[in-house]
Design an enzyme around this catalytic site. Structure first.
Site, short mmCIF file in Angstrom:
data_model
loop_
_atom_site.label_atom_id
_atom_site.label_comp_id
_atom_site.label_asym_id
_atom_site.label_seq_id
_atom_site.Cartn_x
_atom_site.Cartn_y
_atom_site.Cartn_z
N CYS A 159 18.75 21.06 16.03
CA CYS A 159 17.32 21.39 16.13
C CYS A 159 16.79 21.19 17.54
CB CYS A 159 16.53 20.54 15.14
SG CYS A 159 16.68 18.76 15.41
N HIS A 302 13.48 15.17 14.09
CA HIS A 302 13.62 16.63 14.07
C HIS A 302 12.88 17.24 15.25
CE1 HIS A 302 14.41 20.55 12.49
NE2 HIS A 302 13.17 20.80 12.10
N ASN A 329 9.64 26.34 13.23
CA ASN A 329 10.83 25.59 12.84
C ASN A 329 12.07 26.45 13.09
OD1 ASN A 329 12.26 23.42 11.88
ND2 ASN A 329 11.65 23.67 9.75
#
Length: 368
Positions: A159, A302, A329
């Protein structure tokens, strides 16, 4: 058409859990929750029904009966967890997602990946204080052409690389007027930049990393290649395949923004999308709406991309509507609101204001 097929046809568009009293379900019983179906009255489905719909929608196939039964037990636990999340985060909608057959540890390992650590790389700056008097009430870089389509990191804890490339994609757009999708795989394969005070805390592909360390690597190496020239595989490459003649976006500098939401907003508007770390505890079950949980740890795990904000996105009971952040995202367009997440502003919810970075780009002399 049998009952499951009928429900599945609307499941793709609308699948979420609404509040059920805790007395309705005992841990030893099959979970029964309500599903809103196409604007009609909620339909009651058992956990077996939900699991069948889940498998069809996401193409889930398990290698053995034992694996199937185990995943079903995990799925039921995640239904209960989604129900708890709905109570703790009523301004959002929580329910079944593509991650509903994963344990928490599996989810963290495969789909998160920000390493702990706040030490700044040697080339990082502290962002200067910007004026905030004339900020727009609402702002979204998607409306200005600075955001590439939603990508998917797959089952890889990369990520951090998507957050970093997203910020540089936006900065490169501001510098050149061109929106170019940049290579996360280059960072996964080639970036092994380490924390300046923790030599064993290094960017490590699918095993995690930090956005600021990725900016440091990009500054040192000269830049990033296009996505199409160094495509994403979702796996750690054995060798770095960087071709410096194909670098198309370069970092001139990067800065860390203070934990001040007005300054974060000002930097967002002036400098483009921002690399942000967050705690993703509620994101595994998120369907849509503005997430504003009553309780959420600020332990960051994240990496995401802050692309905008809104002035009035949700209204808690008896209160006026509240502002929110818009986040891109890296779990594909089937997750959340077409791949995006909204989280409330105002209280550093889930640590969203704690690690925010801005990057500036220069035009690469070797760009093709």
């Amino acid at each position: 058409m049998d009952r499951l097929k009928l429900y599945f046809s609307v499941f793709v568009l609308s699948f979420f859990i609404v509040s059920v009293s805790s007395s309705d379900v005992n841990d030893g019983d099959d979970l029964v929750i309500r599903q809103v179906v196409g604007g009609a009255e909620p339909q009651v489905l058992t956990s077996e029904d939900h699991f069948s719909l889940f498998k069809r929608k996401f193409g889930k196939v398990y290698a053995s009966n034992e694996e199937h039964d185990y995943r079903f037990s995990v799925f039921k636990a995640n239904l209960r967890r989604a129900r708890r999340h709905q109570k703790l985060d009523p301004s959002a909608t929580h329910g079944v997602t593509q991650f509903s057959d994963l344990t928490r540890s599996e989810f963290r390992k495969k789909h998160l990946g920000v390493r702990s650590g706040f030490k700044l790389p040697k080339d990082a700056n502290k962002a200067p204080i910007l004026p905030t008097e004339n900020l727009p009430e609402d702002f979204d870089w998607r409306d200005h052409g600075a955001v590439t389509p939603v990508k998917n990191q797959g089952s890889c804890g990369s990520c951090w690389s998507f957050s970093a490339t997203g910020a540089l994609e936006g900065a490169n757009f501001l510098a050149t007027g061109k929106l170019v999708s940049l290579s996360e795989q280059q960072l996964v394969d080639c970036d092994h930049e380490c924390d300046p005070e923790e030599a064993d805390s290094c960017d490590s592909g699918c095993n995690g990393g930090l956005m600021n360390s990725a900016f440091e690597y990009t500054l040192k190496t000269g830049g990033l290649m296009k996505e199409e020239d160094y495509p994403y595989t979702g796996k750690d490459g054995k060798t770095c395949k960087l071709d410096k003649s194909k670098i198309v976006a370069s970092v001139s500098n990067f800065s860390v923004i203070s934990i001040d939401e007005e300054q974060i907003a000002a930097n967002l508007v002036k400098n483009g999308p921002l690399a942000v770390a967050i705690n993703a505890g509620y994101m595994q079950t998120y369907i849509g709406g503005v997430s504003c949980p009553y309780i959420c740890t600020r332990r960051l795990n994240h990496g995401v991309l802050l692309v905008g904000y809104g002035a009035a996105g949700y209204a808690p009971a008896r209160f006026k509507e509240k502002p929110y952040w818009i986040i891109k995202n890296s779990w594909g367009e089937t997750w959340g609101e077409n791949g995006f997440y909204k989280i409330c502003k105002g209280r550093n919810i889930c640590g969203v204001d704690s690690m925010v970075s801005t990057v500036a780009a220069t035009v690469s002399t070797t760009a093709h």
